[in-house]
Motif scaffolding. Structure first.
Motif, PDB file in Angstrom:
ATOM      1  N   TYR A  32      40.759  65.542  10.996  1.00 14.88           N
ATOM      2  CA  TYR A  32      39.591  64.980  10.152  1.00 14.88           C
ATOM      3  C   TYR A  32      39.097  63.906  10.655  1.00 14.88           C
ATOM      4  N   GLU A  33      40.238  62.743  10.942  1.00 16.91           N
ATOM      5  CA  GLU A  33      40.038  61.458  11.399  1.00 16.91           C
ATOM      6  C   GLU A  33      38.994  61.663  12.711  1.00 16.91           C
ATOM      7  N   VAL A  77      38.214  74.130  14.241  1.00 17.71           N
ATOM      8  CA  VAL A  77      37.789  75.540  13.635  1.00 17.71           C
ATOM      9  C   VAL A  77      38.566  75.500  11.985  1.00 17.71           C
ATOM     10  N   ALA A  78      37.566  75.932  11.093  1.00 15.44           N
ATOM     11  CA  ALA A  78      38.451  75.829   9.555  1.00 15.44           C
ATOM     12  C   ALA A  78      39.043  77.125   9.684  1.00 15.44           C
ATOM     13  N   LYS A  79      40.460  77.346   9.032  1.00  9.11           N
ATOM     14  CA  LYS A  79      41.226  78.451   8.935  1.00  9.11           C
ATOM     15  C   LYS A  79      40.745  79.471   8.074  1.00  9.11           C
ATOM     16  N   LYS A  86      35.500  73.409   3.553  1.00 12.00           N
ATOM     17  CA  LYS A  86      35.103  72.144   2.677  1.00 12.00           C
ATOM     18  C   LYS A  86      35.649  70.997   3.314  1.00 12.00           C
ATOM     19  N   LEU A  87      36.789  70.825   3.669  1.00 14.88           N
ATOM     20  CA  LEU A  87      37.323  69.395   4.183  1.00 14.88           C
ATOM     21  C   LEU A  87      36.736  69.355   5.731  1.00 14.88           C
ATOM     22  N   LEU A  88      36.492  70.129   6.291  1.00 18.30           N
ATOM     23  CA  LEU A  88      35.785  69.920   7.594  1.00 18.30           C
ATOM     24  C   LEU A  88      34.254  69.638   7.496  1.00 18.30           C
ATOM     25  N   CYS A  95      32.739  66.003   8.384  1.00 11.58           N
ATOM     26  CA  CYS A  95      31.471  65.797   9.262  1.00 11.58           C
ATOM     27  C   CYS A  95      30.158  65.140   8.470  1.00 11.58           C
ATOM     28  N   GLY A  96      30.614  64.902   7.163  1.00 13.23           N
ATOM     29  CA  GLY A  96      29.553  64.041   6.533  1.00 13.23           C
ATOM     30  C   GLY A  96      28.442  64.925   5.863  1.00 13.23           C
ATOM     31  N   ILE A  97      28.748  66.418   5.524  1.00 14.27           N
ATOM     32  CA  ILE A  97      27.775  67.076   4.960  1.00 14.27           C
ATOM     33  C   ILE A  97      28.293  67.705   3.699  1.00 14.27           C
ATOM     34  N   GLU A  98      27.362  68.218   2.685  1.00 12.23           N
ATOM     35  CA  GLU A  98      27.884  68.519   1.538  1.00 12.23           C
ATOM     36  C   GLU A  98      28.352  69.953   1.530  1.00 12.23           C
TER      37      GLU A  98
END
Length: 83
Positions: free
Chosen positions: A3-4, A33-35, A63-65, A69-72
């Motif tokens: 994520y960093e 890619v989100a699992k 959600k974490l990805l 990325c700075g999106i809701e």
């Protein structure tokens, strides 16, 4: 931490269409890619990455990805873009 990398990237691509376009243009450094994303959506990207020699990193959740990325909303796929 994956994520960093997303947070620190100067330019990112979010979503399958955008990311696919960037991979095809050879502009992507790494794809995340989100699992928990739908495999029917992510498989095409993963296969394209293999074909193009792009590193794929799996992350725990959409959600974490999305947050990285700075999106809701959640993001199934994101990529760091090379300038």
């Amino acid at each position: 931490m994956p994520y960093e990398k997303v947070k620190q990237a100067a330019k990112i691509s979010i979503g399958t269409k955008q990311t696919t376009k960037m991979i095809e243009q050879g502009l992507v450094g790494e794809v995340f890619v989100a699992k928990d994303a739908d495999p029917r959506i992510t498989m095409k990207i993963v296969n394209l990455c293999k074909k193009m020699g792009v590193l794929v990193t799996y992350v725990d959740s959409m959600k974490l990805l999305g947050k990285a990325c700075g999106i809701e909303v959640g993001a199934a796929v994101a990529a760091t873009v090379n300038e």
